[in-house]
Design an enzyme around this catalytic site. Structure first.
Site, PDB file in Angstrom:
ATOM      1  N   ARG A  92      -0.159   6.783   6.977  1.00  0.00           N
ATOM      2  CA  ARG A  92      -0.079   6.849   5.514  1.00  0.00           C
ATOM      3  C   ARG A  92      -0.716   8.128   4.976  1.00  0.00           C
ATOM      4  NH1 ARG A  92       1.585   1.748   3.767  1.00  0.00           N
ATOM      5  NH2 ARG A  92       0.774  -0.060   4.884  1.00  0.00           N
ATOM      6  N   GLU A 103       7.449   2.179  -6.437  1.00  0.00           N
ATOM      7  CA  GLU A 103       7.626   1.782  -5.031  1.00  0.00           C
ATOM      8  C   GLU A 103       7.668   3.023  -4.140  1.00  0.00           C
ATOM      9  OE1 GLU A 103       7.419   0.069  -2.605  1.00  0.00           O
ATOM     10  OE2 GLU A 103       8.532  -1.802  -2.612  1.00  0.00           O
ATOM     11  N   ASP A 104       7.424   2.806  -2.865  1.00  0.00           N
ATOM     12  CA  ASP A 104       7.521   3.927  -1.924  1.00  0.00           C
ATOM     13  C   ASP A 104       8.967   4.186  -1.501  1.00  0.00           C
ATOM     14  OD1 ASP A 104       7.671   1.534  -0.472  1.00  0.00           O
ATOM     15  OD2 ASP A 104       6.243   2.136   1.068  1.00  0.00           O
ATOM     16  N   ASP A 111       3.994   3.895   6.129  1.00  0.00           N
ATOM     17  CA  ASP A 111       3.337   3.632   7.410  1.00  0.00           C
ATOM     18  C   ASP A 111       4.313   3.199   8.489  1.00  0.00           C
ATOM     19  OD1 ASP A 111       3.886   1.016   6.171  1.00  0.00           O
ATOM     20  OD2 ASP A 111       2.738   0.212   7.864  1.00  0.00           O
ATOM     21  N   LYS A 117       0.813  -1.191   0.000  1.00  0.00           N
ATOM     22  CA  LYS A 117       0.000   0.000   0.000  1.00  0.00           C
ATOM     23  C   LYS A 117       0.857   1.255   0.000  1.00  0.00           C
ATOM     24  CE  LYS A 117      -3.310  -2.403   2.929  1.00  0.00           C
ATOM     25  NZ  LYS A 117      -3.062  -3.078   4.219  1.00  0.00           N
ATOM     26  N   GLY A 118       2.154   1.067   0.317  1.00  0.00           N
ATOM     27  CA  GLY A 118       3.026   2.215   0.542  1.00  0.00           C
ATOM     28  C   GLY A 118       3.119   3.199  -0.607  1.00  0.00           C
ATOM     29  N   PHE A 170      13.680   6.177  10.249  1.00  0.00           N
ATOM     30  CA  PHE A 170      12.388   5.588   9.893  1.00  0.00           C
ATOM     31  C   PHE A 170      11.383   6.702   9.617  1.00  0.00           C
ATOM     32  CE2 PHE A 170       8.419   3.323  10.163  1.00  0.00           C
ATOM     33  CZ  PHE A 170       8.722   2.179   9.435  1.00  0.00           C
ATOM     34  N   ASP A 180      14.989   0.275   0.732  1.00  0.00           N
ATOM     35  CA  ASP A 180      15.732   0.288   1.985  1.00  0.00           C
ATOM     36  C   ASP A 180      16.883  -0.713   1.834  1.00  0.00           C
ATOM     37  OD1 ASP A 180      16.232   0.774   4.701  1.00  0.00           O
ATOM     38  OD2 ASP A 180      14.753  -0.648   5.402  1.00  0.00           O
TER      39      ASP A 180
HETATM   40  P1  IMP Z   1      13.503  -3.389   1.707  1.00  0.00           P
HETATM   41  O1  IMP Z   1      13.157  -4.746   1.255  1.00  0.00           O
HETATM   42  O2  IMP Z   1      14.349  -3.414   2.938  1.00  0.00           O
HETATM   43  O3  IMP Z   1      14.092  -2.506   0.630  1.00  0.00           O
HETATM   44  O4  IMP Z   1      12.163  -2.776   2.241  1.00  0.00           O
HETATM   45  C1  IMP Z   1      11.341  -1.995   1.515  1.00  0.00           C
HETATM   46  C2  IMP Z   1      10.017  -1.864   2.242  1.00  0.00           C
HETATM   47  O5  IMP Z   1      10.211  -1.662   3.637  1.00  0.00           O
HETATM   48  C3  IMP Z   1       9.295  -0.633   1.766  1.00  0.00           C
HETATM   49  O6  IMP Z   1       8.464  -0.930   0.668  1.00  0.00           O
HETATM   50  C4  IMP Z   1       8.521  -0.211   2.997  1.00  0.00           C
HETATM   51  O7  IMP Z   1       7.291  -0.855   3.052  1.00  0.00           O
HETATM   52  C5  IMP Z   1       9.361  -0.674   4.155  1.00  0.00           C
HETATM   53  N1  IMP Z   1      10.200   0.427   4.715  1.00  0.00           N
HETATM   54  C6  IMP Z   1      11.540   0.542   4.677  1.00  0.00           C
HETATM   55  N2  IMP Z   1      11.968   1.660   5.296  1.00  0.00           N
HETATM   56  C7  IMP Z   1      10.838   2.284   5.708  1.00  0.00           C
HETATM   57  C8  IMP Z   1      10.612   3.524   6.410  1.00  0.00           C
HETATM   58  O8  IMP Z   1      11.519   4.314   6.760  1.00  0.00           O
HETATM   59  N3  IMP Z   1       9.314   3.818   6.665  1.00  0.00           N
HETATM   60  C9  IMP Z   1       8.276   3.024   6.306  1.00  0.00           C
HETATM   61  N4  IMP Z   1       8.452   1.862   5.655  1.00  0.00           N
HETATM   62  C10 IMP Z   1       9.720   1.495   5.361  1.00  0.00           C
HETATM   63 MG    MG Z   2       6.151  -0.998   0.941  1.00  0.00          MG
END
Ligand code: IMP
Ligand code: MG
Length: 187
Positions: free
Chosen positions: A171, A104-105, A165, A48-49, A158, A108
Site C-alpha cells: 500500500r 474508492e480505490d 494491496d 483501507k485501499g 492486478f 473491478d
Molecule cells: P469489486 O467488488 O470486484 O469491484 O472489487 C473492488 C475491490 O477489490 C477494490 O476495492 C479492491 O480492494 C479490490 N481489487 C480489485 N482489483 C484490484 C487490484 O488490481 N489490486 C488490488 N485490489 C484490487
Molecule cells: Mg478496496
C-alpha cells in the site's frame, strides 16, 4: 521512496507514476470543487485501499468538506472477488440530507460498490456520487453501476501501490504497478 527500493522488485512494471497520479488528483479536486460549489459535501473514504488517494484528493478540494470513513471487505487475501461484502466499520455520522462523495480505490467487478451504493442510498443522502482512482472496465459484472469520477482506466491486471494491496502489502508504494504474477502464483 525511490524506484530501486526493495518493494519495487515484486512489480512487473510501473503502470502509473506518482507524477501522473498527482496531476490527475489535482484535476479531479478542481472538478469536484467546481461541481459542488456552494455545497458542503461529505467525503467518505473506503478503507483501507482508498486511504492514500483520499488524503491527497481532499487537499485539492477548495470547499468546506467533512470526512468520514468506512471499511468493507470483499476480498480475502486472494486476487479474485468473493462476491461477499461485509461492513467492518460503519460511518461515524449520519448522511441524511447530505451531498455524499464515496471515494474508492478501484472498481473491478463493481460488486463492492453497487452493494455499498445501495446501503448508502437507503440512508437518505441528498445526493450520492462515486469517485474512484482506478477502473477496470473489462472486468465489470454489474453493468448498471454508474461511476461519476474516474482518474484512470486500467487494463485487466492486478495492481498494487498508492493504497492498493496484495495480501495487505504494497500500500505504501508511491507509484501504481502491476504485481508480478510470481508473487501470487501459489495462491
Ligand atoms: P469489486 O467488488 O470486484 O469491484 O472489487 C473492488 C475491490 O477489490 C477494490 O476495492 C479492491 O480492494 C479490490 N481489487 C480489485 N482489483 C484490484 C487490484 O488490481 N489490486 C488490488 N485490489 C484490487
Ligand atoms: Mg478496496
Amino acid at each position: 521512496m525511490e524506484k530501486d527500493c526493495e518493494l519495487y522488485k515484486d512489480l512487473d512494471r510501473v503502470l502509473i507514476t506518482r507524477d501522473e497520479i498527482a496531476a490527475k488528483v489535482r484535476e479531479l479536486g478542481a472538478q469536484i470543487t467546481n461541481d459542488f460549489r456552494g455545497k458542503k459535501p461529505v467525503l467518505v473514504c473506503i478503507l483501507k485501499g482508498a486511504s492514500v488517494f483520499f488524503t491527497d484528493l481532499i487537499r485539492e478540494i477548495d470547499l468546506p468538506v467533512t470526512l468520514d470513513f468506512m471499511a468493507i471487505s470483499s476480498y480475502g487475501s486472494a486476487t479474485k472477488t468473493s462476491g461477499v461484502v461485509r461492513i467492518l466499520k460503519d460511518l461515524d455520522h449520519d448522511i441524511v440530507g447530505k451531498d455524499v462523495i464515496v471515494v474508492e480505490d478501484i472498481v473491478d467487478t463493481g460488486i463492492t460498490l453497487s452493494y455499498l451504493k445501495k446501503i448508502l442510498e437507503q440512508r437518505g443522502a441528498k445526493s450520492l456520487k462515486i469517485a474512484t482512482l482506478l477502473d477496470k472496465p473489462a472486468r465489470r459484472k454489474i453493468q448498471d453501476l454508474h461511476v461519476d469520477y474516474v482518474c484512470f482506466d486500467i487494463p485487466d491486471a492486478f495492481v498494487v501501490g498508492y493504497g492498493l494491496d496484495y495480501d495487505q502489502v504494497y500500500r505504501n508504494l508511491p507509484d501504481i504497478g502491476v504485481l508480478s504474477p510470481r508473487i501470487y502464483a501459489d495462491n
